[in-house]
Design an enzyme around this catalytic site. Structure first.
Site, PDB file in Angstrom:
ATOM      1  N   ASP A  90      31.134 -14.407 -50.528  1.00  0.00           N
ATOM      2  CA  ASP A  90      31.910 -14.476 -52.031  1.00  0.00           C
ATOM      3  C   ASP A  90      30.813 -14.548 -53.199  1.00  0.00           C
ATOM      4  O   ASP A  90      30.891 -15.259 -53.964  1.00  0.00           O
ATOM      5  CB  ASP A  90      32.447 -15.928 -51.897  1.00  0.00           C
ATOM      6  CG  ASP A  90      33.528 -15.913 -50.818  1.00  0.00           C
ATOM      7  OD1 ASP A  90      34.148 -14.925 -50.264  1.00  0.00           O
ATOM      8  OD2 ASP A  90      33.698 -16.923 -50.078  1.00  0.00           O
ATOM      9  N   ASN A 104      36.564  -7.403 -53.155  1.00  0.00           N
ATOM     10  CA  ASN A 104      37.278  -8.650 -52.560  1.00  0.00           C
ATOM     11  C   ASN A 104      37.924  -9.373 -53.544  1.00  0.00           C
ATOM     12  O   ASN A 104      37.422  -9.408 -54.562  1.00  0.00           O
ATOM     13  CB  ASN A 104      36.001  -9.148 -51.549  1.00  0.00           C
ATOM     14  CG  ASN A 104      36.721 -10.514 -51.181  1.00  0.00           C
ATOM     15  OD1 ASN A 104      37.614 -10.543 -50.211  1.00  0.00           O
ATOM     16  ND2 ASN A 104      36.084 -11.706 -51.181  1.00  0.00           N
ATOM     17  N   HIS A 147      39.060 -13.486 -54.017  1.00  0.00           N
ATOM     18  CA  HIS A 147      38.604 -14.900 -53.537  1.00  0.00           C
ATOM     19  C   HIS A 147      39.386 -15.694 -54.545  1.00  0.00           C
ATOM     20  O   HIS A 147      39.544 -15.788 -55.601  1.00  0.00           O
ATOM     21  CB  HIS A 147      37.144 -15.018 -53.732  1.00  0.00           C
ATOM     22  CG  HIS A 147      36.760 -16.432 -53.246  1.00  0.00           C
ATOM     23  ND1 HIS A 147      36.690 -16.547 -51.925  1.00  0.00           N
ATOM     24  CD2 HIS A 147      36.416 -17.428 -53.912  1.00  0.00           C
ATOM     25  CE1 HIS A 147      36.347 -18.107 -51.651  1.00  0.00           C
ATOM     26  NE2 HIS A 147      36.209 -18.408 -52.958  1.00  0.00           N
ATOM     27  N   SER A 170      39.255 -14.589 -58.356  1.00  0.00           N
ATOM     28  CA  SER A 170      38.208 -13.533 -58.790  1.00  0.00           C
ATOM     29  C   SER A 170      38.437 -12.341 -57.966  1.00  0.00           C
ATOM     30  O   SER A 170      38.456 -12.454 -56.736  1.00  0.00           O
ATOM     31  CB  SER A 170      37.019 -14.259 -58.687  1.00  0.00           C
ATOM     32  OG  SER A 170      36.721 -15.282 -59.233  1.00  0.00           O
TER      33      SER A 170
HETATM   34  C1  GRF Z   1      44.502 -14.972 -50.436  1.00  0.00           C
HETATM   35  O1  GRF Z   1      44.334 -16.126 -51.078  1.00  0.00           O
HETATM   36  C2  GRF Z   1      43.141 -14.421 -50.616  1.00  0.00           C
HETATM   37  O2  GRF Z   1      42.428 -14.625 -51.938  1.00  0.00           O
HETATM   38  C3  GRF Z   1      42.010 -14.743 -49.484  1.00  0.00           C
HETATM   39  O3  GRF Z   1      42.769 -14.989 -48.402  1.00  0.00           O
HETATM   40  C4  GRF Z   1      44.260 -15.125 -48.743  1.00  0.00           C
HETATM   41  C5  GRF Z   1      44.819 -13.876 -48.345  1.00  0.00           C
HETATM   42  O4  GRF Z   1      46.282 -13.948 -48.358  1.00  0.00           O
HETATM   43  N1  GRF Z   1      40.895 -14.156 -49.265  1.00  0.00           N
HETATM   44  P1  GRF Z   1      47.088 -12.664 -48.206  1.00  0.00           P
HETATM   45  O5  GRF Z   1      46.647 -11.982 -46.660  1.00  0.00           O
HETATM   46  O6  GRF Z   1      46.572 -11.435 -49.057  1.00  0.00           O
HETATM   47  O7  GRF Z   1      48.371 -12.962 -48.445  1.00  0.00           O
END
Ligand code: GRF
Length: 216
Positions: free
Chosen positions: A147, A109, A111, A138
């Site tokens: 997370d 993932n 984050h 991260s």
């Molecule tokens: C990103 O900031 C990601 O880290 C978080 O949600 C957002 C998703 O953006 N989990 P995208 O859909 O990849 O543009």
């Protein structure tokens, strides 16, 4: 070593998904993006994936009576497509322990914070409120707690006095698009090992697990 067959789960605009697809189009990238699955039928990322020639599927969580039924349907879709490794990219559903165990150490993932700080939502607002001078993003293996999980790569971004949540989010997102492909490359090339719930990166190569982006 054969390329890893990767599925990406999204819920929204899919900019991280696009970064992974772009990276994987390079001839020497050790992973192929086989399928993008969205839990939301109108996620913007679906059209972007289709434009890039990637197969897409919708598994709408509203069609399932429980989280586990949904997670099993997603797993079935991934497996039908030959997926062996999963990237969450702005996927906004909590996954069940069943799913997390089913894909253990094959599920990562991104984050938008320097974990373990600022788990959960609204990370940029909370970083500004806390007054931290360094923020970032991260990539980590997924565990049942939200997370949490062994960290593969991080990028740090300086917080500027004039930042608001949007400006900070924009600079962090740029780095997300750098470290997510980097982390997938490391994992797919077999250089990442999880030992005692910490990541060790072996082998030769020039991909650093941590980036520090200087203040502009
Ligand atoms: C990103 O900031 C990601 O880290 C978080 O949600 C957002 C998703 O953006 N989990 P995208 O859909 O990849 O543009």
């Amino acid at each position: 070593m054969a390329n890893k067959q990767v599925g990406i789960l999204i819920s929204g605009r899919g900019s991280n998904m696009s970064a992974l697809i772009a990276a994987a189009s390079a001839a020497d990238f050790p992973a192929d993006i086989r399928l993008v699955v969205s839990n939301r039928p109108h996620a913007g990322g679906l059209a972007k994936a289709a434009e890039a020639g990637i197969a897409t599927a919708v598994v709408d969580h509203k069609d399932y009576p429980s989280r586990e039924a949904f997670d099993k349907a997603v797993t079935a879709k991934l497996e039908e497509a030959g997926v062996e490794f999963v990237c969450l990219a702005g996927f906004m559903r909590l996954l069940t322990p069943w799913f997390v165990e089913r894909w253990r150490d094959r599920l990562i993932n991104i984050h938008p914070s320097l974990l373990p700080s600022f788990k959960g939502l609204d990370t940029h607002e909370r970083a500004l409120e806390a007054g931290v001078k360094v923020h970032g993003c991260s990539v980590h293996f997924v565990r049942s707690d939200v997370d949490s999980g062994p960290i593969i790569a991080q990028a740090a971004v300086a917080v500027l006095d004039e930042d608001d949540a949007d400006s900070l989010a924009t600079r962090v997102l740029e780095q997300e698009h750098v470290i997510y492909p980097l982390a997938l490359r490391l994992v797919a090339s077999g250089r990442v090992r999880v030992i005692d719930e910490r990541v060790e990166i072996g082998g030769a190569g020039d991909a650093p697990p941590a980036l520090v982006v200087p203040a502009v």
